[in-house]
Each structure stands twice: as C-alpha cells, then as structure tokens.
Design an enzyme around this catalytic site. Structure first.
Site, PDB file in Angstrom:
ATOM      1  N   ASP A  55       0.855  -1.195   0.000  1.00 63.48           N
ATOM      2  CA  ASP A  55       0.000   0.000   0.000  1.00 63.48           C
ATOM      3  C   ASP A  55       0.888   1.241   0.000  1.00 63.48           C
ATOM      4  O   ASP A  55       2.095   1.158   0.264  1.00 63.48           O
ATOM      5  CB  ASP A  55      -0.947  -0.002   1.207  1.00 63.48           C
ATOM      6  CG  ASP A  55      -2.234   0.767   0.928  1.00 63.48           C
ATOM      7  OD1 ASP A  55      -2.337   1.414  -0.141  1.00 63.48           O
ATOM      8  OD2 ASP A  55      -3.138   0.726   1.776  1.00 63.48           O
ATOM      9  N   ASP A  56       0.272   2.378  -0.312  1.00 65.07           N
ATOM     10  CA  ASP A  56       1.048   3.620  -0.296  1.00 65.07           C
ATOM     11  C   ASP A  56       1.248   4.127   1.125  1.00 65.07           C
ATOM     12  O   ASP A  56       2.308   4.642   1.474  1.00 65.07           O
ATOM     13  CB  ASP A  56       0.390   4.695  -1.180  1.00 65.07           C
ATOM     14  CG  ASP A  56      -1.083   4.946  -0.846  1.00 65.07           C
ATOM     15  OD1 ASP A  56      -1.662   4.180  -0.050  1.00 65.07           O
ATOM     16  OD2 ASP A  56      -1.661   5.907  -1.385  1.00 65.07           O
ATOM     17  N   ASP A  88      -2.359   4.982   7.740  1.00 65.57           N
ATOM     18  CA  ASP A  88      -2.690   6.209   8.469  1.00 65.57           C
ATOM     19  C   ASP A  88      -3.249   5.820   9.838  1.00 65.57           C
ATOM     20  O   ASP A  88      -2.521   5.724  10.824  1.00 65.57           O
ATOM     21  CB  ASP A  88      -3.686   7.010   7.625  1.00 65.57           C
ATOM     22  CG  ASP A  88      -3.954   8.396   8.166  1.00 65.57           C
ATOM     23  OD1 ASP A  88      -3.937   8.587   9.392  1.00 65.57           O
ATOM     24  OD2 ASP A  88      -4.214   9.316   7.366  1.00 65.57           O
TER      25      ASP A  88
END
Ligand SMILES: O=P(O)(O)OC[C@H]1O[C@H](OP(=O)(O)OP(=O)(O)O)[C@H](O)[C@@H]1O
Length: 179
Positions: free
Chosen positions: A114-115, A118
């Site tokens: 994933d980027d 959070d």
C-alpha cells in the site's frame, strides 16, 4: 530513508480544520521510495523463500506495487479493492470491501503493498483477509505503524500526504508580483 518535502499550500479537501501540515510526494520521490521498499523486501523476504506474489491495495497501492513487482521480478499481482475514506472532508467511514484478493489464498508467500498506513484501519482489514501475508507500505503514520511489517518513511499523524496522482504543477506568481 527519505524525507518528503513539506509545503504550505492546502488541497481542496483539507483533512483537519486546525493548521494541518502537508507532505508533497513527487513522482521521483515515490519511485525512489518504492525501489527502497523493494530492496528491503528482497533482502528480508528471501530468507523465508521467494516472494510468491504481491497484493496491491487499490487504489493507492497500485503504482507502488507495480514498481515493487518490476524490481522483485514478481509476475503475479493480485488486488484487494477497499475504500474507507469518502466525502468532501476525506472522512473515514467503515472499510468497504469491493473485491477480495482471492488469488492470494491465506496470504502465505504474498506481500501486501500500500502507499500509506494512516489510522491502520485498512491494513487491519486486509490483514484479517490475508493472515499469513507480509504487509509493506511506503509511508506510515504512528497509529498505523503497528499494522505494517515494513515501511520506508515515517509521517507525522497530523500531516496530510499529497501523492503525485492527487496533485498537478501549477503557475505561482513571483513574490515581486504579489501585493
Ligand atoms: O490507515 P488508513 O487510515 O486506513 O488509511 C490508509 C488507506 O487510505 C488510503 O486509501 P483510500 O481509502 O483513500 O482509498 P484510495 O487509495 O482508493 O483513494 C490509502 O491508500 C490506504 O489504503
């Protein structure tokens, strides 16, 4: 490790009302960070056998996964399609699973890409689907860090990451032209 550039310009959909920071990630920076992640995965995962395949979390993980796939020689790239941020404010709702990563089985031998982690909600959801997979991302905020096995760059929790696909170069008037 690399540091993103911080800027003060605000995106259309600001995540927080009180003076958030923004980290602008350029295409070059993203490419470098994805290659760094690939090198780490090559080194660490090869100890437990070859990487069988990747699972990109769509959509943010698609481009990072493509770069990691190229570097690691991975030809099998599955996707898991999940959305949790919605609306004008980018507020987080319940994770909505649109497509399961069926080709990855229980995740054994696979690396999820994933980027960003959070809050860690998306990663937690995907980990439940693929309990034996390794999880790797480019950027990680403190709340999400426990959900990822590898990441390249830490990001402060209050910082809003602007990815290259979210931004565009634009003209900025010289200081001398401003009143
Ligand atoms: O750790 P979390 O708080 O769950 O946030 C991280 C997730 O949020 C973003 O996806 P988003 O839901 O915005 O979907 P998109 O990538 O399709 O835009 C990002 O690509 C991660 O998958």
């Amino acid at each position: 490790m690399s540091s993103p550039n911080t800027v003060s310009s605000a995106p259309a959909h600001a995540p927080e009302a009180s003076a958030p920071d923004y980290a602008t990630i350029t295409w070059d920076q993203l490419h470098r960070d994805a290659r760094t992640l690939a090198a780490t995965l090559m080194r660490e995962c090869s100890q437990n056998g070859a990487i069988k395949g990747l699972v990109a979390i769509s959509r943010g993980g698609l481009i990072p996964a493509a770069i990691v796939a190229r570097e690691t020689g991975s030809r099998l790239v599955e996707t898991v399609c999940i959305a949790s941020y919605e609306g004008e404010e980018g507020t987080q709702g319940e994770p909505n699973l649109l497509k399961a990563p069926v080709a990855a089985g229980d995740g054994e031998g696979f690396v999820v890409i994933d980027d960003l982690v959070d809050s860690g909600v998306t990663a937690k959801e995907v980990r439940a689907l693929l309990p034996k997979a390794v999880f790797a991302c480019l950027y990680a905020k403190p709340k999400g860090q426990p959900q990822t096995d590898y990441y390249v760059t830490p990001i402060a929790q209050k910082t809003w990451v602007l990815f290259p696909w979210d931004t565009a170069p634009m003209f900025v008037a010289p200081l001398a032209h401003k009143s």
